[in-house]
Design an enzyme around this catalytic site. Structure first.
Site, PDB file in Angstrom:
ATOM      1  N   ARG A 175       8.372  51.290  41.956  1.00  0.00           N
ATOM      2  CA  ARG A 175       9.340  50.763  42.924  1.00  0.00           C
ATOM      3  C   ARG A 175       9.372  51.561  44.226  1.00  0.00           C
ATOM      4  NH1 ARG A 175       8.276  47.546  39.985  1.00  0.00           N
ATOM      5  NH2 ARG A 175       9.569  46.300  38.593  1.00  0.00           N
ATOM      6  N   SER A 224      17.899  43.161  40.388  1.00  0.00           N
ATOM      7  CA  SER A 224      17.942  44.302  39.462  1.00  0.00           C
ATOM      8  C   SER A 224      18.605  45.492  40.137  1.00  0.00           C
ATOM      9  CB  SER A 224      16.537  44.674  39.011  1.00  0.00           C
ATOM     10  OG  SER A 224      15.970  43.637  38.242  1.00  0.00           O
ATOM     11  N   GLU A 294      17.971  50.929  41.941  1.00  0.00           N
ATOM     12  CA  GLU A 294      16.850  50.186  42.509  1.00  0.00           C
ATOM     13  C   GLU A 294      17.296  49.483  43.782  1.00  0.00           C
ATOM     14  OE1 GLU A 294      14.053  46.384  41.312  1.00  0.00           O
ATOM     15  OE2 GLU A 294      14.386  47.936  39.805  1.00  0.00           O
TER      16      GLU A 294
END
Length: 303
Positions: A175, A224, A294
């Site tokens: 990520r 998310s 995130e």
């Protein structure tokens, strides 16, 4: 001199794109929360963006919000310049073994263009609620594939001009991509391979139906919320800590997928962030695992 005086006295360079002072950002965020930007700039094209990056007052931060999907804008707003890339960055060019897409192209739109051309390997992008620029910047992934697995190169606007970096030069990790200081993704090329068009289309439908069945895709959410820790699923840790459905005012942990935070209508950014921190604390207390955000959080807390 206070911040407002600095902003009032400084000036942006002449731009061909749209420029707004004290621009509301909340309506553009998927959460529908957040304070205003000092300046919201939608550059006309890459050349316009380069002028901004080169000539904007150096003391002003520049933040890119993309589709504002995996993003929480705090209630106090964002200082400096907020960039949102639009039509000048929305071109899609299909090639025999890949697709070149502008940073403003939605990930799902890119996947659809590839499918229409009978190109396989990019179906996973249809499950990512964002745009190409953000997908590159955060190495977005879904269904076992990440951007780093299919990216050939990304073109970046920087204060010194345009750069084209290969996937290996972007320092991808989970990520995250390592972009040069001040760089903004303008377009990227994704590898794909000829495949069976009906099978590709069927896979897109399967991903769409799976998302709608398991995620609150029609809610005010940011996707998310937390990264999956090594060897664990964030949603399972959150569920085990008793946080499914947990509320703080109109901020709620989704009952459908508990790695999603929801704005039920009147939540503030502070409500959502505080709820996220409460989830992190409960997960840490139960499992000893510290969840990492995130969702990107930008801006200042309300005074």
């Amino acid at each position: 001199m206070d911040h407002d005086a600095i902003v009032a006295q400084a000036a942006l360079p002449p731009l061909r794109g749209r420029v707004q002072r004290d621009a509301a950002l909340g309506p553009q965020s998927w959460f529908r929360v957040g304070g205003p930007a000092d300046w919201l700039v939608r550059p006309a094209d890459a050349d316009d963006l380069l002028v901004l990056l080169r000539d904007a007052p150096p003391e002003w931060p520049v933040v890119t919000i993309g589709a504002a999907s995996n993003l929480l804008i705090r209630d106090g707003g964002v200082r400096g310049v907020v960039l949102r890339l639009g039509r000048g960055f929305a071109e899609v060019v299909v090639e025999p073994n890949g697709v070149v897409a502008g940073a403003a192209v939605l990930d799902a739109t890119l996947a659809q263009h590839a499918a229409a051309a009978g190109l396989a390997g990019l179906e996973f992008l249809s499950g990512i609620p964002g745009s190409v620029g953000g997908a590159v910047a955060m190495n977005a992934g879904a269904y076992g594939t990440e951007v780093k697995d299919v990216l050939d190169w990304a073109e970046l606007a920087t204060p010194a001009g345009l750069q084209r970096l290969s996937a290996s030069e972007l320092g991808f990790s989970y990520r995250r991509a390592t972009l040069p200081t001040g760089a903004v993704v303008t377009r990227a090329r994704f590898r794909a391979a000829p495949g069976d068009a009906s099978a590709i289309t069927a896979r897109l439908a399967e991903i769409r139906e799976g998302r709608e069945a398991t995620q609150p895709v029609r809610a005010r959410t940011g996707g998310s919320t937390f990264k999956n820790p090594p060897g664990h699923k964030a949603w399972a840790l959150i569920d085990a800590a008793g946080c499914r459905g947990l509320r703080r005012g109109d901020a709620q942990v989704s009952e459908k997928h508990c790695n999603f935070l929801l704005n039920l209508g009147a939540a503030s950014a502070a409500d959502l962030e505080d709820l996220g921190e409460e989830v992190r604390a409960r997960v840490l207390a139960r499992s000893g695992i510290a969840l990492e955000w995130e969702i990107k959080r930008i801006g200042e807390f309300a005074a």
